[in-house]
Design a protein around this motif. Structure first.
Motif, PDB file in Angstrom:
ATOM      1  N   THR A 140      -3.073   8.282  -8.453  1.00 11.09           N
ATOM      2  CA  THR A 140      -3.668   7.240  -7.622  1.00 11.09           C
ATOM      3  C   THR A 140      -3.757   5.975  -8.449  1.00 11.09           C
ATOM      4  O   THR A 140      -4.535   5.892  -9.386  1.00 11.09           O
ATOM      5  CB  THR A 140      -5.054   7.657  -7.134  1.00 11.09           C
ATOM      6  OG1 THR A 140      -4.951   8.957  -6.573  1.00 11.09           O
ATOM      7  CG2 THR A 140      -5.544   6.695  -6.070  1.00 11.09           C
ATOM      8  N   ALA A 169       0.829  -1.210   0.000  1.00  8.35           N
ATOM      9  CA  ALA A 169       0.000   0.000   0.000  1.00  8.35           C
ATOM     10  C   ALA A 169       0.859   1.254   0.000  1.00  8.35           C
ATOM     11  O   ALA A 169       0.447   2.297  -0.527  1.00  8.35           O
ATOM     12  CB  ALA A 169      -0.938  -0.009   1.211  1.00  8.35           C
ATOM     13  N   SER A 170       2.074   1.158   0.569  1.00  6.02           N
ATOM     14  CA  SER A 170       2.920   2.356   0.603  1.00  6.02           C
ATOM     15  C   SER A 170       3.291   2.808  -0.804  1.00  6.02           C
ATOM     16  O   SER A 170       3.548   3.992  -1.028  1.00  6.02           O
ATOM     17  CB  SER A 170       4.189   2.085   1.417  1.00  6.02           C
ATOM     18  OG  SER A 170       5.072   1.251   0.703  1.00  6.02           O
ATOM     19  N   LEU A 205      -4.100   8.951   2.108  1.00  6.50           N
ATOM     20  CA  LEU A 205      -3.289   8.928   0.886  1.00  6.50           C
ATOM     21  C   LEU A 205      -2.152   9.935   0.922  1.00  6.50           C
ATOM     22  O   LEU A 205      -1.314   9.953   0.049  1.00  6.50           O
ATOM     23  CB  LEU A 205      -4.184   9.225  -0.333  1.00  6.50           C
ATOM     24  CG  LEU A 205      -4.891   8.027  -0.945  1.00  6.50           C
ATOM     25  CD1 LEU A 205      -5.683   8.442  -2.169  1.00  6.50           C
ATOM     26  CD2 LEU A 205      -3.897   6.945  -1.326  1.00  6.50           C
ATOM     27  N   ALA A 228       0.097   4.009   5.268  1.00  5.37           N
ATOM     28  CA  ALA A 228      -0.063   2.741   4.552  1.00  5.37           C
ATOM     29  C   ALA A 228       0.000   1.571   5.525  1.00  5.37           C
ATOM     30  O   ALA A 228      -0.844   0.670   5.490  1.00  5.37           O
ATOM     31  CB  ALA A 228       1.017   2.606   3.485  1.00  5.37           C
ATOM     32  N   VAL A 231       0.567   5.071  -1.845  1.00  2.00           N
ATOM     33  CA  VAL A 231       0.710   6.375  -1.201  1.00  2.00           C
ATOM     34  C   VAL A 231       1.850   7.167  -1.834  1.00  2.00           C
ATOM     35  O   VAL A 231       1.721   8.363  -2.106  1.00  2.00           O
ATOM     36  CB  VAL A 231       0.954   6.197   0.317  1.00  2.00           C
ATOM     37  CG1 VAL A 231       1.192   7.537   0.979  1.00  2.00           C
ATOM     38  CG2 VAL A 231      -0.224   5.497   0.954  1.00  2.00           C
ATOM     39  N   ALA A 257      -4.762   1.886   1.756  1.00  3.52           N
ATOM     40  CA  ALA A 257      -4.043   3.148   1.639  1.00  3.52           C
ATOM     41  C   ALA A 257      -4.932   4.316   2.052  1.00  3.52           C
ATOM     42  O   ALA A 257      -4.471   5.272   2.678  1.00  3.52           O
ATOM     43  CB  ALA A 257      -3.538   3.335   0.210  1.00  3.52           C
TER      44      ALA A 257
END
Lengths: 360, 356
Positions: A60, A47-48, A260, A266, A51, A255
């Motif tokens: 995104t 997830a990082s 975000l 994250a 971000v 995220a």
């Protein structure tokens, strides 16, 4: 001055957190470490990269889980030498790691180059399409996977005991976090933020805007690839269902839960997600109100809806706002930054502010 | 094809510049190579070269056009909502699937059986009424989503997108709870379920019926947008929202109406899709994907683009399994990606799209 204190305070807190996590296997139960925390680190690492792209590049991306999956599939194809499915190349696991990461990064560069002239909502939709087409490719092309995926994938001997996987996740997470932070201050990172804020001006200054976007996207793919490797080692298998549209949305949601606009969000989002996933069924009386573990996605969706309604910057935004309120002091300082709206419709924090050294 | 579309929308100076761009040449060359392959060369494919087997070719063309009709219905609502409100309604696929499930329930109630319904038992009304009910439910739910979650954060595209994504996750889970995980099917009315022959090949009349509904929807939509005063306001809103506001038109009501109609179209598409290919968990995601591909190719917010995108995407979907060499037909999905890449390289905002 005050700003500086806060910066060091926050870095100290982060170092303390990492130290705590390093000693966690001695403090917590094996289940918590090997199940909850390892999964948190893997999902947080993946997830990082969303971000990173949103925060520094204004993009995104919904294709990050695809990158994660490509690395897993490539490792499975390269490392296995028997079994029913895949290419069965039978390479040394570390060669397979290099191969998987290389392929993932190259694919990310190509996809990033195609998407690099689109922005905002268009970019989001396009990357979602990447993700789903990728899912169908792995589900249909039996040479590399097929619908059942690749099973019985062993991890390298070095990572044999589960706790080593936890440490691998921790080390990679720390590296990724520090790497992204440092990158934000390099010439490339600053140019990328310039591209995010004003692509036209950057282009007229002579920067190659699409190239910057494509490179950022391949870097994110590179990191997501490592998360994918950890995941395939943790699960021992990889299948197309794990990169279908549902999990793709879940990764974005992780995220978003964290926020975000903050990298540490994250891992926070991943932690909240895994906690809900693991312990929801244990809450007393929870099944009385019709929420069973089968309704887990509803709970996650409602959490995200609530967060989006309350604070578009996610949990870290809420925390920041609360902290600003309890101090009651300088509201301008404590005011949450607006979410970096890659749609370009919100007034976003400017490069000047990044350079000025407020919390990046 | 792409060059032709280019030239229509550009001024003559731009046209000259765009013709010099290598990407346009690449796209033209690719299109010609594909045409040559399909017409003369395609040996060892399931269909065979078109000159050798014109019947199969014609059937494939019919397949692509009828599927394009279904795609258009699904994508037109999506792009209508975006065009006016700049809202990417990620819940479009959920509305699509919900309408399908509701219509199937209503049809079962009307026919009086819950399984193994024979088309012969289904009269035209047993199909049309469930369709209108299903689409109506989707429209009302869409309106609710807009009123509750989207109205107050107008203009914040990414936030609206994330909100609708979260709604998608919740709706998918709730539909799984309510309608179960098994694939269900809407049954075509018996009056249209027969076959006729096209140059020696059998062809299902239901697909033409589906195309007919889609064309009807398209014509009504076009009439609504071009011949009524509300349609005029909507078209003006697509071009310049500030101006419409400035003229003192109640744009909130227009927004609500647009969302209602867009969701209704998603519902009609859902019922058509459920009659064509069934409804199951995951159908929502697939149709969101289809709508996205169509509007990315055609250009977000443009109905003309939705039509062009549906035709192009429908063509690739129908032709690639038929005209890929037999041992590679699994790879058909890659050609979808190829189409997307080709269009985006030539026009980053789609064939009829504009930079926002």
């Amino acid at each position: 001055m005050k700003l500086r204190e806060r910066m060091t305070g926050e870095s100290l807190a982060l170092v303390g957190l990492v130290l705590l996590l390093a000693f966690l296997p001695g403090l917590a139960t094996t289940f918590f470490v090997n199940f909850v925390m390892t999964q948190t680190l893997i999902l947080g690492l993946a997830a990082s990269t969303i971000v990173f792209l949103a925060k520094y590049g204004g993009m995104t991306s919904l294709a990050q889980l695809l990158m994660f999956g490509i690395a897993g599939f490539m490792f499975g194809n390269a490392a296995l030498d028997g079994g029913a499915r895949g290419l069965k190349l039978g390479w040394d696991p570390w060669v397979a790691v290099g191969f998987a990461i290389l392929v993932t990064t190259l694919v990310a560069f190509v996809l990033g180059a195609i998407a690099s002239r689109t922005t905002g909502i268009y970019f989001l939709m396009l990357t979602l399409v990447y993700g789903v087409i990728g899912y169908f490719m792995f589900a249909q092309i039996v040479e590399i996977s097929g619908p059942g995926g690749i099973t019985n994938i062993q991890r390298p001997e070095l990572l044999g005991p589960p706790v080593r996987l936890y440490y691998a996740g921790l080390v990679l997470s720390v590296l990724a976090y520090a790497g992204f932070r440092v990158l934000g201050r390099t010439a490339f990172g600053l140019a990328l933020q310039g591209v995010r804020d004003d692509p036209v001006r950057m282009a007229s200054l002579g920067f190659n805007v699409p190239l910057h976007r494509a490179l950022a996207f391949s870097l994110a793919g590179f990191v997501a690839g490592f998360a994918g490797l950890l995941s395939v080692w943790w699960n021992g298998q990889v299948d197309p269902a794990s990169i279908s549209i549902g999990p793709t949305l879940i990764l974005l949601i992780i995220a978003v839960i964290g926020g975000l606009s903050s990298l540490e969000g994250a891992w926070l989002g991943a932690f909240v997600y895994v906690l809900v996933l693991t312990y929801l069924r244990d809450l007393p009386l929870i099944d009385r109100i019709g929420i069973t573990e089968a309704r887990f996605n509803t709970v996650i969706g409602v959490i995200v809806l609530a967060i989006m309604v309350l604070s578009p910057e996610g949990l870290t935004g809420i925390v920041r706002r609360l902290r600003g309120r309890t101090r009651g002091g300088d509201t301008a300082d404590a005011a949450p930054e607006p979410v970096p709206a890659p749609g370009g419709s919100l007034p976003v924090h400017t490069t000047q502010k990044e350079l000025g050294g407020t919390r990046p | 094809m792409n060059a032709a579309v280019d030239s229509r929308s550009a001024t003559s100076a731009n046209r000259l510049a765009s013709l010099r761009r290598p990407a346009v040449w690449v796209a033209t060359a690719a299109a010609m190579a594909v045409a040559a392959w399909v017409l003369f060369l395609a040996d060892g494919t399931p269909a065979g070269a078109a000159v050798d087997d014109p019947g199969t070719f014609l059937v494939t063309v019919l397949d692509s056009v009828t599927f394009a009709g279904l795609l258009f219905v699904a994508a037109s609502g999506f792009t209508l909502i975006f065009g006016l409100m700049r809202t990417v309604n990620m819940a479009h696929g959920s509305l699509f699937l919900l309408a399908a499930y509701v219509a199937i329930r209503v049809q079962q109630a009307m026919v009086g059986r819950s399984r193994n319904i024979d088309p012969a038992d289904v009269g035209m009304l047993d199909w049309l009424v469930p369709m209108l009910v299903g689409a109506g439910v989707a429209a009302v739910l869409g309106l609710l989503i807009q009123q509750v979650f989207l109205q107050w954060n107008e203009g914040q595209e990414m936030r609206q997108t994330l909100v609708t994504l979260a709604i998608t996750v919740v709706l998918a889970d709730q539909m799984l709870r309510e309608f179960g995980g098994l694939a269900q099917r809407m049954v075509w009315p018996g009056a249209v379920t027969h076959f006729f022959s096209v140059m020696g090949e059998r062809y299902a009349a239901t697909r033409l019926f589906m195309l007919g509904i889609a064309v009807l929807v398209g014509v009504l939509l076009w009439l609504w947008l071009t011949r009524t005063s509300v349609g005029m306001v909507i078209r003006a809103g697509v071009d310049d929202r500030q101006m419409v506001r400035g003229l003192g038109i109640n744009i909130r009501r227009v927004f609500a109406l647009t969302f209602f109609v867009g969701s209704f179209l998603a519902g009609v598409g859902g019922v058509l899709g459920a009659s064509f290919a069934g409804a199951a968990p995951g159908t929502d995601g697939n149709w969101l994907l289809n709508a996205l591909v169509v509007v990315i190719i055609g250009g977000l917010g443009s109905l003309k683009g939705a039509a062009a995108g549906s035709l192009l995407y429908g063509t690739v979907v129908a032709f690639s399994p038929a005209y890929l060499p037999t041992q590679y037909s699994y790879y058909a999905i890659i050609l979808t990606f190829g189409l997307l890449a080709l269009v985006l390289v030539v026009r980053p905002h789609g064939l009829f799209g504009r930079a926002t």
